[in-house]
Design a protein around this motif. Sequence first.
Motif, PDB file in Angstrom:
ATOM      1  N   UNK A 155      44.510-118.235 -51.398  1.00  0.00           N
ATOM      2  CA  UNK A 155      44.369-117.229 -52.447  1.00  0.00           C
ATOM      3  C   UNK A 155      44.068-115.830 -51.892  1.00  0.00           C
ATOM      4  N   UNK A 156      43.921-115.727 -50.565  1.00  0.00           N
ATOM      5  CA  UNK A 156      43.589-114.451 -49.928  1.00  0.00           C
ATOM      6  C   UNK A 156      44.635-114.142 -48.857  1.00  0.00           C
ATOM      7  N   UNK A 157      45.350-113.031 -48.961  1.00  0.00           N
ATOM      8  CA  UNK A 157      46.378-112.688 -47.966  1.00  0.00           C
ATOM      9  C   UNK A 157      45.853-112.698 -46.532  1.00  0.00           C
ATOM     10  N   UNK A 158      44.630-112.284 -46.342  1.00  0.00           N
ATOM     11  CA  UNK A 158      44.006-112.264 -45.018  1.00  0.00           C
ATOM     12  C   UNK A 158      43.942-113.663 -44.396  1.00  0.00           C
ATOM     13  N   UNK A 159      43.856-114.696 -45.237  1.00  0.00           N
ATOM     14  CA  UNK A 159      43.592-116.064 -44.770  1.00  0.00           C
ATOM     15  C   UNK A 159      44.679-117.067 -45.144  1.00  0.00           C
ATOM     16  N   UNK A 160      45.800-116.586 -45.649  1.00  0.00           N
ATOM     17  CA  UNK A 160      46.817-117.476 -46.217  1.00  0.00           C
ATOM     18  C   UNK A 160      47.193-118.658 -45.321  1.00  0.00           C
ATOM     19  N   UNK A 161      47.443-118.437 -44.053  1.00  0.00           N
ATOM     20  CA  UNK A 161      47.820-119.523 -43.142  1.00  0.00           C
ATOM     21  C   UNK A 161      46.754-119.760 -42.071  1.00  0.00           C
ATOM     22  N   UNK A 162      45.542-119.373 -42.347  1.00  0.00           N
ATOM     23  CA  UNK A 162      44.460-119.496 -41.367  1.00  0.00           C
ATOM     24  C   UNK A 162      44.030-120.948 -41.221  1.00  0.00           C
ATOM     25  N   UNK A 163      43.942-121.389 -39.980  1.00  0.00           N
ATOM     26  CA  UNK A 163      43.482-122.745 -39.695  1.00  0.00           C
ATOM     27  C   UNK A 163      41.961-122.751 -39.573  1.00  0.00           C
ATOM     28  N   UNK A 164      41.347-123.787 -40.122  1.00  0.00           N
ATOM     29  CA  UNK A 164      39.912-123.978 -39.989  1.00  0.00           C
ATOM     30  C   UNK A 164      39.665-125.127 -39.030  1.00  0.00           C
ATOM     31  N   UNK A 165      38.884-124.849 -37.985  1.00  0.00           N
ATOM     32  CA  UNK A 165      38.491-125.886 -37.037  1.00  0.00           C
ATOM     33  C   UNK A 165      36.996-126.106 -37.172  1.00  0.00           C
ATOM     34  N   UNK A 166      36.599-127.361 -37.145  1.00  0.00           N
ATOM     35  CA  UNK A 166      35.190-127.710 -37.290  1.00  0.00           C
ATOM     36  C   UNK A 166      34.722-128.410 -36.025  1.00  0.00           C
ATOM     37  N   UNK A 167      33.692-127.850 -35.402  1.00  0.00           N
ATOM     38  CA  UNK A 167      33.066-128.472 -34.233  1.00  0.00           C
ATOM     39  C   UNK A 167      31.716-129.024 -34.664  1.00  0.00           C
ATOM     40  N   UNK A 168      31.438-130.251 -34.281  1.00  0.00           N
ATOM     41  CA  UNK A 168      30.190-130.900 -34.679  1.00  0.00           C
ATOM     42  C   UNK A 168      29.085-130.632 -33.664  1.00  0.00           C
ATOM     43  N   UNK A 169      27.932-130.239 -34.170  1.00  0.00           N
ATOM     44  CA  UNK A 169      26.737-130.077 -33.345  1.00  0.00           C
ATOM     45  C   UNK A 169      25.907-131.340 -33.551  1.00  0.00           C
ATOM     46  N   UNK A 170      25.662-132.110 -32.486  1.00  0.00           N
ATOM     47  CA  UNK A 170      24.900-133.354 -32.655  1.00  0.00           C
ATOM     48  C   UNK A 170      23.464-133.080 -33.095  1.00  0.00           C
ATOM     49  N   UNK A 171      22.956-133.963 -33.926  1.00  0.00           N
ATOM     50  CA  UNK A 171      21.568-133.852 -34.388  1.00  0.00           C
ATOM     51  C   UNK A 171      20.648-134.427 -33.310  1.00  0.00           C
ATOM     52  N   UNK A 172      19.727-133.607 -32.837  1.00  0.00           N
ATOM     53  CA  UNK A 172      18.776-133.998 -31.798  1.00  0.00           C
ATOM     54  C   UNK A 172      17.356-133.758 -32.322  1.00  0.00           C
ATOM     55  N   UNK A 173      16.515-134.756 -32.167  1.00  0.00           N
ATOM     56  CA  UNK A 173      15.118-134.650 -32.586  1.00  0.00           C
ATOM     57  C   UNK A 173      14.227-134.648 -31.350  1.00  0.00           C
ATOM     58  N   UNK A 174      13.137-133.896 -31.436  1.00  0.00           N
ATOM     59  CA  UNK A 174      12.174-133.774 -30.344  1.00  0.00           C
ATOM     60  C   UNK A 174      10.865-134.430 -30.765  1.00  0.00           C
ATOM     61  N   UNK A 175      10.292-135.210 -29.866  1.00  0.00           N
ATOM     62  CA  UNK A 175       9.012-135.866 -30.118  1.00  0.00           C
ATOM     63  C   UNK A 175       7.892-135.053 -29.461  1.00  0.00           C
ATOM     64  N   UNK A 176       6.945-134.610 -30.268  1.00  0.00           N
ATOM     65  CA  UNK A 176       5.812-133.841 -29.743  1.00  0.00           C
ATOM     66  C   UNK A 176       4.829-134.719 -28.973  1.00  0.00           C
ATOM     67  N   UNK A 177       4.870-136.013 -29.227  1.00  0.00           N
ATOM     68  CA  UNK A 177       3.942-136.942 -28.572  1.00  0.00           C
ATOM     69  C   UNK A 177       4.354-137.219 -27.119  1.00  0.00           C
ATOM     70  N   UNK A 178       5.580-137.685 -26.931  1.00  0.00           N
ATOM     71  CA  UNK A 178       6.021-138.069 -25.576  1.00  0.00           C
ATOM     72  C   UNK A 178       6.921-137.013 -24.924  1.00  0.00           C
ATOM     73  N   UNK A 179       7.245-135.944 -25.678  1.00  0.00           N
ATOM     74  CA  UNK A 179       8.032-134.809 -25.155  1.00  0.00           C
ATOM     75  C   UNK A 179       9.477-135.180 -24.816  1.00  0.00           C
ATOM     76  N   UNK A 180      10.033-136.166 -25.514  1.00  0.00           N
ATOM     77  CA  UNK A 180      11.417-136.575 -25.267  1.00  0.00           C
ATOM     78  C   UNK A 180      12.299-136.208 -26.449  1.00  0.00           C
ATOM     79  N   UNK A 181      13.588-136.076 -26.163  1.00  0.00           N
ATOM     80  CA  UNK A 181      14.598-135.833 -27.183  1.00  0.00           C
ATOM     81  C   UNK A 181      15.384-137.113 -27.420  1.00  0.00           C
ATOM     82  N   UNK A 182      15.882-137.267 -28.652  1.00  0.00           N
ATOM     83  CA  UNK A 182      16.705-138.434 -28.955  1.00  0.00           C
ATOM     84  C   UNK A 182      17.672-138.100 -30.094  1.00  0.00           C
ATOM     85  N   UNK A 183      18.693-138.920 -30.233  1.00  0.00           N
ATOM     86  CA  UNK A 183      19.684-138.722 -31.288  1.00  0.00           C
ATOM     87  C   UNK A 183      19.110-139.053 -32.654  1.00  0.00           C
TER      88      UNK A 183
END
Length: 115
Positions: free
Chosen positions: A54-82
Amino acid sequence: MHELGVVFHIIDDLKVVAEENKIEKIDKVTVELGEVSTVIPHFLSDCWKWAAIKHPLLKDTELFIETIPAITYCEECKKEYGTINHGRICPFCGSERTYLQQGNEFLIKEIEVTK
């Protein structure tokens, strides 16, 4: 479906960038999407296809999506995990003193144009 609102926000941002840089056509947009961002990638793509034409600027524009993995940090043991595999409780020490370090983002990473 809030993905349509997200697409409208992306389009608004792209219009501003295009105006500031005197761009008439955008070829490709890459967004970074966190695994736990609540935005569903295939819904986002479908909404993009509907709205971009619906927008001339974007009529044939491709959208690419890159996933950022979810990472959690533990304050107790100082480790990261999925986050997806283990949730809020640390798989190493069992602590609930954790926080999401990454994976909730939604960012426009790149805008590609041909001159």
